[in-house]
Enzyme design. Sequence first.
Site, PDB file in Angstrom:
ATOM      1  N   PHE A 121     -11.518  -1.494   4.378  1.00 25.67           N
ATOM      2  CA  PHE A 121     -11.814  -0.088   4.648  1.00 25.67           C
ATOM      3  C   PHE A 121     -12.574   0.468   3.456  1.00 25.67           C
ATOM      4  O   PHE A 121     -12.084   0.462   2.322  1.00 25.67           O
ATOM      5  CB  PHE A 121     -10.514   0.684   4.869  1.00 25.67           C
ATOM      6  CG  PHE A 121     -10.709   2.146   5.178  1.00 25.67           C
ATOM      7  CD1 PHE A 121     -11.436   2.546   6.295  1.00 25.67           C
ATOM      8  CD2 PHE A 121     -10.136   3.118   4.377  1.00 25.67           C
ATOM      9  CE1 PHE A 121     -11.600   3.892   6.598  1.00 25.67           C
ATOM     10  CE2 PHE A 121     -10.284   4.469   4.667  1.00 25.67           C
ATOM     11  CZ  PHE A 121     -11.024   4.856   5.771  1.00 25.67           C
ATOM     12  N   ILE A 155     -12.321  -1.768  -3.134  1.00 21.83           N
ATOM     13  CA  ILE A 155     -12.178  -2.139  -1.728  1.00 21.83           C
ATOM     14  C   ILE A 155     -11.261  -3.358  -1.592  1.00 21.83           C
ATOM     15  O   ILE A 155     -11.617  -4.469  -2.002  1.00 21.83           O
ATOM     16  CB  ILE A 155     -13.556  -2.418  -1.086  1.00 21.83           C
ATOM     17  CG1 ILE A 155     -14.476  -1.209  -1.276  1.00 21.83           C
ATOM     18  CG2 ILE A 155     -13.379  -2.768   0.384  1.00 21.83           C
ATOM     19  CD1 ILE A 155     -13.922   0.111  -0.770  1.00 21.83           C
ATOM     20  N   GLY A 240      -1.291   4.665   7.127  1.00 23.70           N
ATOM     21  CA  GLY A 240      -1.519   3.929   5.893  1.00 23.70           C
ATOM     22  C   GLY A 240      -0.517   4.292   4.815  1.00 23.70           C
ATOM     23  O   GLY A 240      -0.024   3.428   4.086  1.00 23.70           O
ATOM     24  N   ARG A 241      -0.201   5.575   4.736  1.00 21.48           N
ATOM     25  CA  ARG A 241       0.760   6.022   3.716  1.00 21.48           C
ATOM     26  C   ARG A 241       2.171   5.523   4.026  1.00 21.48           C
ATOM     27  O   ARG A 241       2.925   5.176   3.113  1.00 21.48           O
ATOM     28  CB  ARG A 241       0.723   7.545   3.612  1.00 21.48           C
ATOM     29  CG  ARG A 241      -0.523   8.026   2.892  1.00 21.48           C
ATOM     30  CD  ARG A 241      -0.812   9.491   3.081  1.00 21.48           C
ATOM     31  NE  ARG A 241      -2.055   9.839   2.392  1.00 21.48           N
ATOM     32  CZ  ARG A 241      -2.773  10.921   2.622  1.00 21.48           C
ATOM     33  NH1 ARG A 241      -2.383  11.777   3.549  1.00 21.48           N
ATOM     34  NH2 ARG A 241      -3.878  11.151   1.943  1.00 21.48           N
ATOM     35  N   LEU A 336      17.742  -6.734 -17.401  1.00 21.83           N
ATOM     36  CA  LEU A 336      17.578  -8.097 -17.907  1.00 21.83           C
ATOM     37  C   LEU A 336      17.273  -8.140 -19.398  1.00 21.83           C
ATOM     38  O   LEU A 336      17.229  -9.233 -19.987  1.00 21.83           O
ATOM     39  CB  LEU A 336      16.445  -8.816 -17.148  1.00 21.83           C
ATOM     40  CG  LEU A 336      16.886  -9.627 -15.920  1.00 21.83           C
ATOM     41  CD1 LEU A 336      17.378  -8.717 -14.807  1.00 21.83           C
ATOM     42  CD2 LEU A 336      15.761 -10.513 -15.416  1.00 21.83           C
ATOM     43  N   GLY A 337      17.037  -6.986 -20.007  1.00 20.43           N
ATOM     44  CA  GLY A 337      16.737  -6.972 -21.425  1.00 20.43           C
ATOM     45  C   GLY A 337      15.447  -7.726 -21.719  1.00 20.43           C
ATOM     46  O   GLY A 337      14.447  -7.583 -21.018  1.00 20.43           O
ATOM     47  N   GLU A 361      -4.285   4.918  -1.164  1.00 20.95           N
ATOM     48  CA  GLU A 361      -3.908   5.686   0.043  1.00 20.95           C
ATOM     49  C   GLU A 361      -3.491   7.116  -0.323  1.00 20.95           C
ATOM     50  O   GLU A 361      -2.639   7.712   0.321  1.00 20.95           O
ATOM     51  CB  GLU A 361      -2.785   4.990   0.816  1.00 20.95           C
ATOM     52  CG  GLU A 361      -3.217   3.731   1.550  1.00 20.95           C
ATOM     53  CD  GLU A 361      -4.066   4.017   2.784  1.00 20.95           C
ATOM     54  OE1 GLU A 361      -4.162   5.178   3.206  1.00 20.95           O
ATOM     55  OE2 GLU A 361      -4.648   3.057   3.312  1.00 20.95           O
TER      56      GLU A 361
END
Length: 377
Positions: A121, A155, A240-241, A336-337, A361
């Site tokens: 798009f 794109i 799309g959102r 996880l540090g 978007e």
Amino acid sequence: MLLTEDQVMIRDAVRAFAQEQIWPHAARWDKEHHFPKDVHKGLADLGCYGICVPESLGGAGLDYLTLALVLEEIAAGDGGTSTAISVTNCPVNAILMMYGNAAQQEQWLRPLAQGQMLGAFCLTEPHVGSDASAMRTTAVKDGNDYVLNGVKQFITSGQNGDVAIVIAVTDKAAGKRGMSAFIVPTSAPGWTVARLEDKLGQHSSDTAQINLEQCRIPAANLIGQEGEGYKIALSALEGGRIGIAAQSVGMARSALDVAIDYAKQREAFGKPIVEHQAVGFRLAECATKLEAARQLIWHAASLRDAGKPCLKEAAMAKLFASETAEAVCSAAIQTLGGYGVVNDFPLERIYRDVRVCQIYEGTSDVQKIIIQRALAH
């Protein structure tokens, strides 16, 4: 909101595929900037390329809620792969479903829905992001053709895609009403991939700058009428959102799962760190926020499936989900540090992948503008 048996079955099938075929390879794809064509074929075989496209046109004939479920599961495996699938489903397929004529749907939408083509798009330009009305790319009628000239930026699938929907100016004097939408195969003379962007994350999905230089396409590739391009471009943004919101949750969910597993096994001060309140509460907040984001997404998708307005709800879902996802990934890294920031674990990759969800978007600021306008209306 409860899912139907069919929706649960589809979700679980895509989840199994993602965990078996995508997740184990995502780190390598990221490192090698690899576009996994074989996996895309597998997703196409599952029907993921045409979720909402009617069965009569080669699609799965399902709804946007199911699309949200599918995109969450693919993103839980790999963010970049989900982005390419998301763009093909919406806006590309959505626009052709809504505005394409019968011949265009047969020539382009059917192969897209069947996974024989990947869609792109082309709206954004180097100097034109959120303000699409300032577009410079032009399309000039020349006999039975249109000739396109301009540059499109950021794109998705610009290199690996097969066909693009391009928004271009056909009447400079008419402003927003002077823009039109075109179907442009990426094999067309004058379509050039000028560069591939070296991005923070999502390396399994190419993001390209496209030069259109005397790019000639048949006049039959005009979607709708001249002057409808702006309306056409905006028409698919809700879907799309919703899709980007869903992929945000998918990526963050995987990050949270890694953090939870680690916290159960890592011991400090005589017990697993998940039993320490500082860690346990952090994970509890993350899980709660992700569930809230998912419910916003499902609500917006359900409204769209019911044919009701959902511009505000889709903006809310995208805003909350994308910003929550980054926060959850950050919290997972903290859990996880030192291991959170090295590529022995997948969190640093997911953190890089998820950041762009607040930008494409429609940026978070644009979503707030949409919500503000809805409240003030």
